[in-house]
Design a protein around this motif. Sequence first.
Motif, PDB file in Angstrom:
ATOM      1  N   CYS A  25       9.613  46.910  47.845  1.00 18.46           N
ATOM      2  CA  CYS A  25      10.750  47.014  46.921  1.00 18.46           C
ATOM      3  C   CYS A  25      11.885  47.824  47.539  1.00 18.46           C
ATOM      4  CB  CYS A  25      10.323  47.660  45.604  1.00 18.46           C
ATOM      5  SG  CYS A  25       9.282  46.646  44.556  1.00 18.46           S
ATOM      6  N   LEU A  26      11.538  48.965  48.122  1.00 13.12           N
ATOM      7  CA  LEU A  26      12.557  49.837  48.706  1.00 13.12           C
ATOM      8  C   LEU A  26      13.333  49.133  49.810  1.00 13.12           C
ATOM      9  CD1 LEU A  26      13.882  52.642  48.888  1.00 13.12           C
ATOM     10  CD2 LEU A  26      12.070  53.277  50.503  1.00 13.12           C
ATOM     11  N   PHE A  27      12.619  48.495  50.728  1.00 16.27           N
ATOM     12  CA  PHE A  27      13.290  47.851  51.854  1.00 16.27           C
ATOM     13  C   PHE A  27      14.072  46.616  51.424  1.00 16.27           C
ATOM     14  CE2 PHE A  27       9.689  49.742  54.612  1.00 16.27           C
ATOM     15  CZ  PHE A  27      10.333  50.974  54.640  1.00 16.27           C
ATOM     16  N   ALA A  28      13.635  45.947  50.363  1.00 21.58           N
ATOM     17  CA  ALA A  28      14.404  44.814  49.829  1.00 21.58           C
ATOM     18  C   ALA A  28      15.689  45.306  49.165  1.00 21.58           C
ATOM     19  CB  ALA A  28      13.560  44.018  48.839  1.00 21.58           C
ATOM     20  N   MET A  29      15.595  46.427  48.487  1.00 19.34           N
ATOM     21  CA  MET A  29      16.760  46.971  47.779  1.00 19.34           C
ATOM     22  C   MET A  29      17.744  47.657  48.723  1.00 19.34           C
ATOM     23  SD  MET A  29      14.762  48.603  44.530  1.00 19.34           S
ATOM     24  CE  MET A  29      16.048  48.794  43.325  1.00 19.34           C
ATOM     25  N   PRO A  40      17.870  47.683  52.704  1.00 22.32           N
ATOM     26  CA  PRO A  40      17.377  47.384  54.051  1.00 22.32           C
ATOM     27  C   PRO A  40      17.848  48.369  55.125  1.00 22.32           C
ATOM     28  CG  PRO A  40      18.863  45.648  53.268  1.00 22.32           C
ATOM     29  CD  PRO A  40      18.652  46.593  52.134  1.00 22.32           C
ATOM     30  N   LEU A  41      18.954  49.045  54.895  1.00 25.54           N
ATOM     31  CA  LEU A  41      19.451  49.995  55.892  1.00 25.54           C
ATOM     32  C   LEU A  41      18.589  51.252  55.977  1.00 25.54           C
ATOM     33  CD1 LEU A  41      23.303  49.670  55.335  1.00 25.54           C
ATOM     34  CD2 LEU A  41      21.886  48.596  57.104  1.00 25.54           C
ATOM     35  N   ILE A  42      17.702  51.441  55.012  1.00 26.99           N
ATOM     36  CA  ILE A  42      16.797  52.583  55.028  1.00 26.99           C
ATOM     37  C   ILE A  42      15.642  52.344  56.007  1.00 26.99           C
ATOM     38  CG2 ILE A  42      15.067  53.800  53.623  1.00 26.99           C
ATOM     39  CD1 ILE A  42      17.018  53.727  51.314  1.00 26.99           C
ATOM     40  N   ARG A  43      15.278  51.093  56.215  1.00 27.63           N
ATOM     41  CA  ARG A  43      14.097  50.755  57.013  1.00 27.63           C
ATOM     42  C   ARG A  43      14.072  51.421  58.399  1.00 27.63           C
ATOM     43  NH1 ARG A  43      10.026  50.920  59.179  1.00 27.63           N
ATOM     44  NH2 ARG A  43       8.549  49.271  59.594  1.00 27.63           N
ATOM     45  N   GLU A  82      18.470  57.812  44.638  1.00 28.67           N
ATOM     46  CA  GLU A  82      18.610  56.913  43.479  1.00 28.67           C
ATOM     47  C   GLU A  82      17.960  55.559  43.737  1.00 28.67           C
ATOM     48  OE1 GLU A  82      19.205  56.110  39.675  1.00 28.67           O
ATOM     49  OE2 GLU A  82      19.711  58.035  40.583  1.00 28.67           O
ATOM     50  N   VAL A  83      18.107  55.015  44.943  1.00 24.70           N
ATOM     51  CA  VAL A  83      17.482  53.731  45.246  1.00 24.70           C
ATOM     52  C   VAL A  83      15.961  53.888  45.330  1.00 24.70           C
ATOM     53  CG1 VAL A  83      17.648  53.777  47.776  1.00 24.70           C
ATOM     54  CG2 VAL A  83      17.695  51.604  46.580  1.00 24.70           C
ATOM     55  N   VAL A  84      15.504  55.032  45.796  1.00 26.13           N
ATOM     56  CA  VAL A  84      14.062  55.290  45.827  1.00 26.13           C
ATOM     57  C   VAL A  84      13.530  55.325  44.393  1.00 26.13           C
ATOM     58  CG1 VAL A  84      12.286  56.985  46.453  1.00 26.13           C
ATOM     59  CG2 VAL A  84      14.142  56.467  48.047  1.00 26.13           C
ATOM     60  N   ARG A  85      14.272  55.946  43.521  1.00 26.04           N
ATOM     61  CA  ARG A  85      13.901  55.991  42.090  1.00 26.04           C
ATOM     62  C   ARG A  85      13.764  54.579  41.534  1.00 26.04           C
ATOM     63  NH1 ARG A  85      16.357  56.381  36.766  1.00 26.04           N
ATOM     64  NH2 ARG A  85      15.624  58.205  35.624  1.00 26.04           N
ATOM     65  N   SER A  86      14.752  53.757  41.815  1.00 25.94           N
ATOM     66  CA  SER A  86      14.733  52.367  41.323  1.00 25.94           C
ATOM     67  C   SER A  86      13.550  51.594  41.887  1.00 25.94           C
ATOM     68  CB  SER A  86      16.034  51.656  41.685  1.00 25.94           C
ATOM     69  OG  SER A  86      17.118  52.274  41.036  1.00 25.94           O
ATOM     70  N   ALA A  87      13.267  51.779  43.176  1.00 24.11           N
ATOM     71  CA  ALA A  87      12.141  51.082  43.805  1.00 24.11           C
ATOM     72  C   ALA A  87      10.811  51.543  43.204  1.00 24.11           C
ATOM     73  CB  ALA A  87      12.154  51.313  45.315  1.00 24.11           C
ATOM     74  N   LEU A  88      10.695  52.825  42.937  1.00 23.99           N
ATOM     75  CA  LEU A  88       9.469  53.343  42.338  1.00 23.99           C
ATOM     76  C   LEU A  88       9.259  52.754  40.950  1.00 23.99           C
ATOM     77  CD1 LEU A  88       7.030  55.294  42.435  1.00 23.99           C
ATOM     78  CD2 LEU A  88       8.529  56.995  41.354  1.00 23.99           C
TER      79      LEU A  88
END
Length: 140
Positions: A32-36, A38-41, A94-100
Amino acid sequence: MALTDEQKQLIQKSFAMINRQNSNFAGHFYDCLFAMAPLIRPMFQSDRPVFEYHFNELITTAVAKVHQFNEVKPKLEELGRKHLEYGVKVSQFEVVRSALLLSIQDCLRDASSPAIEQAWACYYDEIAKVMIDAMQQAAP
């Protein structure tokens, strides 16, 4: 805002449900995180099983200690400082929150509820605050 006892129980019960499903919760979370975002990967230099293991270790401890949150704080502060070294930005929490939350919804499916999602959102916010404060204190 501090979690209520009911929210703490919802977190523990819902996490137990996720674990009973034998799903790879960490894998689902990172998908989920990497789909939301991808620049975090590229920030993840180790092999995926390694960071999934660390995620599982952290989430399991955080859930087990939800009633004794102060016991988890030193580990979260250390993790916050490490995240600063990895180049993590406060805005990325915030994106980590959403992925969780999405991972929890997906794993629980029909067993998910607004109350469970709110409990997890509040707990994530508490965890993130400790980590962010440590990052900001350690920043040059």
